[in-house]
Design a protein around this motif. Structure first.
Motif, PDB file in Angstrom:
ATOM      1  N   TYR A 197       3.721   6.660   4.500  1.00  0.00           N
ATOM      2  CA  TYR A 197       3.948   5.350   3.895  1.00  0.00           C
ATOM      3  C   TYR A 197       5.415   4.935   4.005  1.00  0.00           C
TER       4      TYR A 197
ATOM      5  N   GLU B 268      -6.341   1.653  -3.169  1.00  0.00           N
ATOM      6  CA  GLU B 268      -5.518   0.496  -3.470  1.00  0.00           C
ATOM      7  C   GLU B 268      -5.959  -0.098  -4.799  1.00  0.00           C
TER       8      GLU B 268
ATOM      9  N   VAL C  16      -4.007  10.783  -4.149  1.00  0.00           N
ATOM     10  CA  VAL C  16      -3.899   9.837  -3.043  1.00  0.00           C
ATOM     11  C   VAL C  16      -4.275  10.522  -1.728  1.00  0.00           C
TER      12      VAL C  16
ATOM     13  N   LYS D 179       1.124   3.863  -3.368  1.00  0.00           N
ATOM     14  CA  LYS D 179       0.810   5.282  -3.242  1.00  0.00           C
ATOM     15  C   LYS D 179       1.866   6.133  -3.952  1.00  0.00           C
TER      16      LYS D 179
ATOM     17  N   GLU E  98       1.136   8.662  -7.075  1.00  0.00           N
ATOM     18  CA  GLU E  98       1.488  10.082  -7.055  1.00  0.00           C
ATOM     19  C   GLU E  98       2.294  10.459  -8.301  1.00  0.00           C
TER      20      GLU E  98
ATOM     21  N   TYR F  65      -9.805   9.793  -3.916  1.00  0.00           N
ATOM     22  CA  TYR F  65      -8.403   9.486  -3.668  1.00  0.00           C
ATOM     23  C   TYR F  65      -8.168   7.999  -3.906  1.00  0.00           C
TER      24      TYR F  65
ATOM     25  N   GLU G  15      -2.969   6.816   7.320  1.00  0.00           N
ATOM     26  CA  GLU G  15      -3.480   7.857   6.440  1.00  0.00           C
ATOM     27  C   GLU G  15      -4.699   8.522   7.068  1.00  0.00           C
TER      28      GLU G  15
ATOM     29  N   LYS H 223       0.825  -1.205   0.000  1.00  0.00           N
ATOM     30  CA  LYS H 223       0.000   0.000   0.000  1.00  0.00           C
ATOM     31  C   LYS H 223       0.862   1.259   0.000  1.00  0.00           C
ATOM     32  N   SER H 224       2.043   1.196   0.616  1.00  0.00           N
ATOM     33  CA  SER H 224       2.907   2.370   0.627  1.00  0.00           C
ATOM     34  C   SER H 224       3.563   2.582  -0.733  1.00  0.00           C
TER      35      SER H 224
END
Length: 687
Positions: A148, A302, A143, A133, A137, A299, A213, A129-130
């Motif tokens: 992250y 995932e 996002v 992101k 971006e 946003y 987040e 997930k980090s």
């Protein structure tokens, strides 16, 4: 509704044989599409699933291990050996299990077997997930504000949470399916919530990394179905609204999303396509967005690099078979359409039918499906399931019984159709969420879509769980069916199903050629039913329910099918009445009315495993993960004592009061039944 691949393309872009590395509804659904393409299928199964529906549907089947998933459905080498032994050219992983496992994808390629899914690099990029992101971006996909980074210390996470501002969401970096997620509303909750997420993530995904987040208070969950081929073509097949959730797991999904206009749809669709292109995606995928309901800003949340549970609603509104498309693309075909060729037709809604108890915090259930009668299927009503009557919902796997999907020209008509289909879905043997889902459909905030948000169930929970009043006619029909079933002479083809403890099974006190009356308690209502006889032959009944009297009641009841036709005065009523196998309860289904009444039974059956006043019981069958106390420990109310896993979720059992642990009955890795006593407590002055 539905579409598929034309026969000319089938001949070119089809595997001769595939192995489906999954179970239940998922495997059965893949196999049906494969069969339509003249592709043979191989099932794999655990010993617990030897007689499962997906095994019966497949052309071949291979047993790969014992019931626990880690010893069967997650055994990569065993699955690959099964594929090689049966000559399968490709493996479809379904969703869940190994569907997003890059290592498994690579192993398939090394063995010369096609993995029907995205390339491993795409899975790796989106599994974190980090990392995902960061990629989004860079691709100009919006996002959610968050942290992250690699520094996972409590100090760093605490500082980042302050910067972001509470409330925040802690998520497992490798998480999915609603696992490894906690909402934290203050710094005082952070450390405990963080430990819980890390523990759940490590046991479920083998990685305890987390991200944090900003938590949007009133968000919608809208996701876009994307599809890409190996030739660089990427399209989206429109959106689904999946906002109605409990424990971060979806209950109802619909397509298209209510309130979505063409401009908004085009923007989100372009973002989803950009997300897929950013990782060189191939196959079916879902880009999930969280939407701020205050301004419809969205946003990236995932990307699920697999087929989704809710994919049928997309199929219903687009006329495409996504599994057939997966097989085509995996075999090297070009997508048979471009973006402008796709259009939305009508509205579709999916309800997930679970074995769970909404009145007991949605705890999952297990047991035998003693009676299973789904609604009739058609072009606009679809039931995707992996079970049949007599099957068991096991502690080892997800408690979903089926997915019920309907299509109609517009949302209002789709809601009405789903309501009727739920009324016609009859299950006896364990509790389900069907009445709860029905109550969601009836709620005005859902019906007019004004209340759609991920907090819908917590917000309206009191309304949704409020007991529905039971009309006296329901009691009367249940009593009538009980009387007819108990006396073979009163019902066409009926045989007694109630046993010797039934008030209908004795003639004591009855006089020949005279009316006879019996009484039974249905719920908290006493019902009296008099058999009116003429010349010794039963003619009709008089049924008294509280203060209401139904006279000249007649009816026909078929014990085999449960069909009851009751005539009460000028009214003719129809219902389905089903008795549990033990003969201790009667279940009545009549439109939205769905009730279960206990019948008289031996007193010892009521002495259930409730435990002593100081005991803590397992709320469901499951596996013990941690025992946090030992005999002699002093504990306080709400202190965590045991952590257990059930239906793929982690549950913490806490002390109900202050006391001293007098006994601990189980150890980590033990399998426990529902109501098993886990820990016994004594008050401190009882020592």
């Amino acid at each position: 509704m539905g579409g598929g691949v034309d026969e000319a393309d089938m001949a070119i872009w089809t595997f001769k044989k595939i192995l489906v590395a999954n179970r239940g509804e998922i495997a059965a659904r893949v196999m049906r599409s494969a069969a339509a393409m003249n592709t043979a299928t191989v099932a794999v199964h655990s010993t617990a699933d030897a007689n499962s529906l997906h095994v019966k549907i497949a052309d071949e089947a291979v047993c790969i291990g014992p019931p626990p998933s880690a010893e069967s459905y997650l055994q990569m080498d065993a699955i690959l050996e099964a594929a090689k032994a049966t000559g399968a050219q490709a493996i479809h992983p379904g969703y869940g299990f190994l569907s997003e496992n890059a290592e498994f994808s690579r192993k398939c390629t090394a063995e010369g077997i096609t993995f029907i899914g995205p390339p491993p690099e795409a899975m790796i990029a989106m599994a974190s997930k980090s990392k995902s992101k960061e990629i989004m971006e860079a691709a100009n996909v919006p996002v959610v504000p968050g942290y992250y980074g690699d520094d996972q210390s409590l100090e760093r996470l605490t500082a980042e949470a302050k910067t972001i501002g509470y409330p925040i969401m802690i998520k497992a970096v490798m998480g999915g399916g609603g696992k490894g997620m906690r909402i934290v509303r203050s710094e005082a909750e952070l450390e405990r919530s963080l430990a819980s997420v890390k523990s759940e993530s490590l046991s479920s995904f083998g990685d305890d990394g987390v991200l944090i987040e900003k938590y949007l208070e009133v968000p919608r969950h809208i996701e876009l179905q994307v599809f890409a081929d190996t030739h660089g073509n990427v399209v989206h097949l429109f959106e689904r609204d999946c906002s109605v959730q409990r424990r971060h797991q979806k209950v109802l999904e619909e397509a298209p999303a209510p309130g979505m206009d063409e401009g908004w749809r085009a923007d989100m669709g372009a973002a989803a396509v950009a997300a897929a292109k950013a990782v060189n995606y191939v196959g079916a995928g879902t880009v999930e967005f969280i939407v701020d309901t205050t301004d419809n800003s969205y946003y990236f949340m995932e990307m699920n690099t697999r087929l989704q549970v809710e994919h049928p609603v997309t199929e219903m509104i687009t006329g495409q078979d996504l599994v057939q498309l997966q097989l085509q693309v995996a075999a090297g075909a070009t997508l048979p359409f471009e973006q402008d060729d796709l259009a939305i037709n009508g509205h579709a809604i999916e309800a997930r039918i679970y074995a769970e108890d909404p009145d007991n915090d949605f705890l999952p259930g297990t047991g035998t499906l003693e009676h299973l009668d789904p609604p009739p299927v058609s072009d606009s009503v679809r039931v995707d399931t992996g079970v049949v009557q007599g099957d068991e919902i096991s502690v080892f796997y997800d408690p979903m019984i089926a997915k019920l999907i309907v299509w109609a020209p517009d949302r209002a008509a789709a809601l009405a159709k789903l309501g009727h289909a739920l009324d016609d879905y009859h299950i006896v043997g364990l509790k389900t969420n069907i009445p709860f889902v029905r109550s969601i459909l009836d709620h005005p905030a859902f019906a007019d879509a004004t209340g759609l948000e991920t907090g819908f169930i917590p917000k309206y929970g009191d309304d949704l769980l409020a007991p529905r009043p039971i009309a006296p006619t329901a009691h009367a029909m249940a009593a009538l069916a009980s009387a007819l079933a108990a006396d073979p002479g009163l019902a066409h083809g009926a045989t007694s199903v109630l046993g010797a403890s039934s008030p209908w099974a004795t003639e004591a006190g009855f006089r020949p050629n005279h009316d006879r009356t019996a009484s039974l308690a249905l719920g908290d209502v006493d019902v009296h039913i008099t058999t009116n006889t003429v010349g010794g032959v039963p003619r009709h009944f008089t049924i008294t329910v509280g203060d209401e009297v139904f006279e000249n009641v007649t009816g026909e009841y078929d014990v085999e099918t449960g069909a009851l036709v009751a005539r009460m005065g000028n009214n003719t009523l129809k219902a389905k009445v089903v008795f549990e196998a033990a003969g201790t309860a009667v279940h009545l289904f009549s439109g939205p009315t769905r009730v279960a009444f206990d019948l008289p039974r031996p007193e010892f059956l009521d002495a259930t495993l409730a435990g002593s006043a100081g005991s803590l019981n397992a709320p469901m069958p499951g596996k013990i993960l941690q025992v946090l106390v030992k005999p002699g420990d002093a504990v306080v109310a709400d202190q965590p004592l045991v952590v257990m896993e059930a239906m793929k979720m982690e549950h913490t059992i806490c002390a109900t009061r202050d006391g001293v642990v007098s006994a601990v009955s189980f150890s980590p890795n033990d399998i426990v039944d529902k109501d098993a006593i886990l820990v016994e407590l004594e008050a401190e002055d009882e020592e």
